[in-house]
Design an enzyme around this catalytic site. Structure first.
Site, mmCIF file in Angstrom:
data_model
loop_
_atom_site.group_PDB
_atom_site.id
_atom_site.type_symbol
_atom_site.label_atom_id
_atom_site.label_comp_id
_atom_site.label_asym_id
_atom_site.label_seq_id
_atom_site.Cartn_x
_atom_site.Cartn_y
_atom_site.Cartn_z
ATOM 1 N N ASP A 1 0.804 -1.222 0.000
ATOM 2 C CA ASP A 1 0.000 0.000 0.000
ATOM 3 C C ASP A 1 0.838 1.275 0.000
ATOM 4 O O ASP A 1 0.382 2.323 -0.445
ATOM 5 C CB ASP A 1 -0.996 0.002 1.173
ATOM 6 C CG ASP A 1 -0.337 -0.159 2.533
ATOM 7 O OD1 ASP A 1 0.801 -0.643 2.573
ATOM 8 O OD2 ASP A 1 -0.974 0.185 3.540
ATOM 9 N N GLU B 1 9.399 -10.949 -1.969
ATOM 10 C CA GLU B 1 10.467 -9.952 -2.103
ATOM 11 C C GLU B 1 11.860 -10.572 -2.130
ATOM 12 O O GLU B 1 12.765 -10.044 -2.797
ATOM 13 C CB GLU B 1 10.381 -8.928 -0.965
ATOM 14 C CG GLU B 1 9.207 -7.974 -1.075
ATOM 15 C CD GLU B 1 7.916 -8.499 -0.458
ATOM 16 O OE1 GLU B 1 6.915 -7.765 -0.463
ATOM 17 O OE2 GLU B 1 7.929 -9.666 0.029
ATOM 18 N N HIS C 1 0.663 0.563 10.510
ATOM 19 C CA HIS C 1 0.987 -0.830 10.212
ATOM 20 C C HIS C 1 2.360 -0.895 9.510
ATOM 21 O O HIS C 1 2.807 0.081 8.913
ATOM 22 C CB HIS C 1 -0.100 -1.466 9.345
ATOM 23 C CG HIS C 1 -0.282 -0.817 8.017
ATOM 24 N ND1 HIS C 1 -0.890 0.406 7.851
ATOM 25 C CD2 HIS C 1 0.069 -1.226 6.774
ATOM 26 C CE1 HIS C 1 -0.914 0.715 6.571
ATOM 27 N NE2 HIS C 1 -0.339 -0.255 5.891
ATOM 28 N N HIS C 2 2.992 -2.031 9.574
ATOM 29 C CA HIS C 2 4.331 -2.280 9.039
ATOM 30 C C HIS C 2 5.427 -1.542 9.810
ATOM 31 O O HIS C 2 6.573 -1.483 9.345
ATOM 32 C CB HIS C 2 4.447 -1.915 7.542
ATOM 33 C CG HIS C 2 3.529 -2.679 6.645
ATOM 34 N ND1 HIS C 2 2.916 -3.852 7.014
ATOM 35 C CD2 HIS C 2 3.109 -2.429 5.357
ATOM 36 C CE1 HIS C 2 2.163 -4.288 6.005
ATOM 37 N NE2 HIS C 2 2.267 -3.444 5.002
ATOM 38 N N GLY D 1 26.642 -17.002 -1.304
ATOM 39 C CA GLY D 1 26.237 -18.405 -1.221
ATOM 40 C C GLY D 1 24.891 -18.653 -0.570
ATOM 41 O O GLY D 1 24.745 -19.564 0.229
ATOM 42 N N ASP E 1 17.975 -30.063 -5.969
ATOM 43 C CA ASP E 1 16.578 -30.172 -5.537
ATOM 44 C C ASP E 1 16.351 -29.438 -4.216
ATOM 45 O O ASP E 1 15.324 -28.773 -4.026
ATOM 46 C CB ASP E 1 16.136 -31.635 -5.450
ATOM 47 C CG ASP E 1 17.101 -32.544 -4.699
ATOM 48 O OD1 ASP E 1 18.078 -32.038 -4.108
ATOM 49 O OD2 ASP E 1 16.886 -33.769 -4.715
ATOM 50 N N ASN F 1 19.116 -35.237 -6.277
ATOM 51 C CA ASN F 1 20.038 -36.109 -5.541
ATOM 52 C C ASN F 1 19.694 -36.155 -4.052
ATOM 53 O O ASN F 1 20.565 -36.317 -3.200
ATOM 54 C CB ASN F 1 21.498 -35.697 -5.771
ATOM 55 C CG ASN F 1 21.754 -34.231 -5.444
ATOM 56 O OD1 ASN F 1 20.876 -33.528 -4.942
ATOM 57 N ND2 ASN F 1 22.954 -33.766 -5.733
ATOM 58 N N GLY G 1 18.493 -34.058 -1.594
ATOM 59 C CA GLY G 1 18.812 -33.163 -0.483
ATOM 60 C C GLY G 1 20.027 -32.297 -0.681
ATOM 61 O O GLY G 1 20.460 -32.036 -1.796
ATOM 62 N N GLU H 1 26.046 -29.788 1.951
ATOM 63 C CA GLU H 1 26.035 -29.814 3.419
ATOM 64 C C GLU H 1 26.437 -31.196 3.935
ATOM 65 O O GLU H 1 27.122 -31.318 4.953
ATOM 66 C CB GLU H 1 24.644 -29.453 3.955
ATOM 67 C CG GLU H 1 23.994 -28.230 3.320
ATOM 68 C CD GLU H 1 24.672 -26.918 3.695
ATOM 69 O OE1 GLU H 1 25.797 -26.949 4.235
ATOM 70 O OE2 GLU H 1 24.088 -25.859 3.446
#
Length: 574
Positions: free
Chosen positions: A38, A60, A123-124, A421, A451, A478, A480, A484
């Site tokens: 708004d 966003e 608001h916000h 990253g 994925d 693959n 996941g 990591e």
């Protein structure tokens, strides 16, 4: 009263919002990313009015990633969000752009200046009457902040922000309160384009640095050139290419510099990333008696876990803000001018040649009867399929490290987020890059994402369809977060993801049957068939192409393995 008199004196009045979007148009922005809210709605009316395209993203954060991808192809971009809730959702993406030197103009629709002055409970807000708290956050990730709270400062603040965004190649922040949108500024200012030229170096200082660089170059017997991301971001590629071509010095790129150099040049030698380097590269670079480093960013993933073995005593670093020769720094001497003069004066050099990378698939992969698609097989094979002028986006993870093994055709632009990253970046960036490519007449935009990463920003496929974009999307299935897993938690649940029916997503996002085509490939033979399919590969294909590319969950490029080993060790340090 004084303000009213100044308004009456304007010869060619134009609304502030119109002025802002026309200035963006003048510097090459054709599409605006973002979301309505708004506090920015009236301002959004001016986008179409001046002939710009409104993209309309799903959130966003994705819009920020998309603006980043758009800027890397187009040279600069813009995003509009609303105060507080909207702008904070974009902060991660804007921080990434700041980290990686990407020029984005972030326009934030604000409550009226009267409401701000009165500290109204709107608001916000945080409910404390402080309307500067969010802009203060963004000051840390912006090279300029223009708070448009007074009509007669507006044009100057807008011009300054856009100029700094371009010249420093980093995000800027512009507030646009609701009661400023339709206030008037002098439209005649638009007749004078913004000066986007870099200030020239002081001649005497520049010539001295040129002479010093030439002295070391002529004394060297086996020099190398190493090109990194800031050569791209700070617009020094023309000078860099002339230098590479004229000298014939073996030239390598850092991972963040992938795509900066024409990889069809005979003296292109591959990717240098310390222990993660292409075959033969580490030995050649680390045995050099002089390393000409252009635009270096020596981060962990960009050096395969800080595994560079190059002495500063043998290095000349070219930056946007200085030139560093061995241990002597020359501040205020920008690389562009120095490189240009060195190239003009260099003369003949007697140098050793470097390695010659190819897209040949390793022998063990060719001889293997195993049909499963492996990382070691796929990335060189991709290099055989790519075409001149392609745009390649790779997500942080196996794709980002795998692309080091791909030798590009000419004029390929590579997009990745090696330093920041942020997982999920690549899908959002693909939307922005594909849109800029469409506007510039570039035929193919190709995304590789895992994925796990894809699940963070999958909604942007919807935005691609809405804007009639036709990228080629490879989702590496693959199971996941493979990158990591290699750092920690090999079989732990936190590195797993829900297996989606990825090929069903374009239809779920409302794609027309004639707007897309999906594929699932789980063998080397399947990849070969896909790459030979003209409907899939053709530059003239107007459909979005979506591929499930099945790979083993425990397979990764060698460079990723060595880098994650280093990361795991560093994380475990007391």
């Amino acid at each position: 009263m004084a303000a009213d008199l100044r308004s009456q004196a304007i010869q060619n009045p134009i609304d502030i919002a119109e002025y802002l979007f026309k200035r963006l148009q003048q510097v090459g922005v054709r599409s605006i990313h973002g979301l309505p809210g708004d506090y920015n709605l009236v301002a959004l009316d001016y986008i179409a009015k001046v002939g710009l395209n409104w993209v309309g993203n799903c959130n966003e954060l994705n819009a920020g990633y998309a603006a980043d991808g758009y800027a890397r192809v187009n040279g600069i971009s813009a995003i509009v969000t609303t105060f507080g809730v909207g702008e904070l959702s974009a902060v991660n993406a804007i921080a990434g752009a700041y980290s990686e030197y990407v020029p984005i103009v972030h326009i934030v629709g604000y409550p009226s200046t009267t409401a701000q002055k009165d500290g109204m409970l709107l608001h916000h807000t945080l409910g404390n009457g402080d309307f500067n708290v969010f802009s203060n956050m963004s000051r840390q990730i912006s090279c300029a902040v223009s708070m448009i709270n007074h009509q007669h400062e507006a044009a100057t603040l807008i011009d300054n922000a856009i100029r700094e965004c371009y010249l420093q190649s980093r995000p800027v922040y512009i507030s646009l309160p609701t009661d400023m949108v339709q206030k008037k500024v002098d439209g005649d200012r638009l007749k004078t384009p913004l000066d986007l030229t870099f200030a020239p170096n002081e001649v005497e200082k520049e010539d001295y640095v040129v002479d010093v660089v030439l002295k070391y170059l002529h004394a060297a017997r086996n020099p190398v050139i190493l090109v990194d991301a800031c050569a791209i971001r700070h617009r020094a590629l023309d000078e860099t290419h002339e230098f590479i071509k004229k000298t014939g010095i073996p030239t390598f790129v850092a991972p963040m510099g992938k795509g900066a150099v024409d990889e069809t040049l005979p003296n292109y030698g591959g990717v240098y990333a310390g222990d993660g380097s292409n075959a033969g590269v580490r030995e050649r670079v680390e045995s050099a008696d002089l390393v000409i480093s252009i635009g270096p960013i020596k981060s962990d993933f960009n050096t395969a876990g800080f595994s560079y073995r190059i002495s500063q005593l043998n290095t000349i670093d070219f930056h946007s803000y200085a030139v560093r020769v061995r241990y002597s720094e020359y501040p205020g001497v920008r690389m562009n001018g120095v490189l240009r003069k060195v190239t003009e004066k260099i003369g003949k050099l007697n140098i050793e040649s470097g390695p010659n990378p190819t897209n040949e698939i390793p022998d063990e992969e060719i001889k293997s009867p195993e049909p499963t698609i492996t990382q070691a097989w796929f990335w060189p094979r991709l290099g055989q399929w790519l075409e001149k002028g392609d745009i390649i986006i790779t997500e942080t993870g196996t794709a980002n490290f795998g692309i080091w093994e791909t030798r590009f055709p000419a004029e390929v632009k590579a997009i990745s987020q090696v330093l920041w990253g942020s997982i999920g970046y690549a899908t959002g960036a693909c939307q922005g890059a594909a849109l800029a490519a469409k506007e510039l007449g570039i035929k193919r935009t190709i995304l590789f994402t895992g994925d796990g990463s894809f699940q963070l920003t999958a909604q942007e496929v919807s935005t691609m369809l809405r804007n009639d974009l036709n990228p080629i999307i490879f989702v590496i299935c693959n199971n996941g977060y493979t990158i990591e897993r290699f750092i920690h938690g090999w079989e732990d649940k936190y590195n797993d993801v829900q297996e989606w029916k990825y090929r069903d997503l374009p239809a779920a996002f409302g794609a027309r049957p004639d707007q897309y085509k999906t594929y699932r490939v789980d063998s080397k033979g399947g990849v070969e068939k896909l790459f030979r399919d003209e409907e899939f590969a053709g530059a003239g294909t107007k459909k979005l192409r979506f591929v499930e590319l099945v790979m083993r969950w425990d397979d990764a490029p060698k460079a990723l393995m060595s880098t994650t080993e280093s990361t795991a060790r560093r994380n475990a340090e007391n």
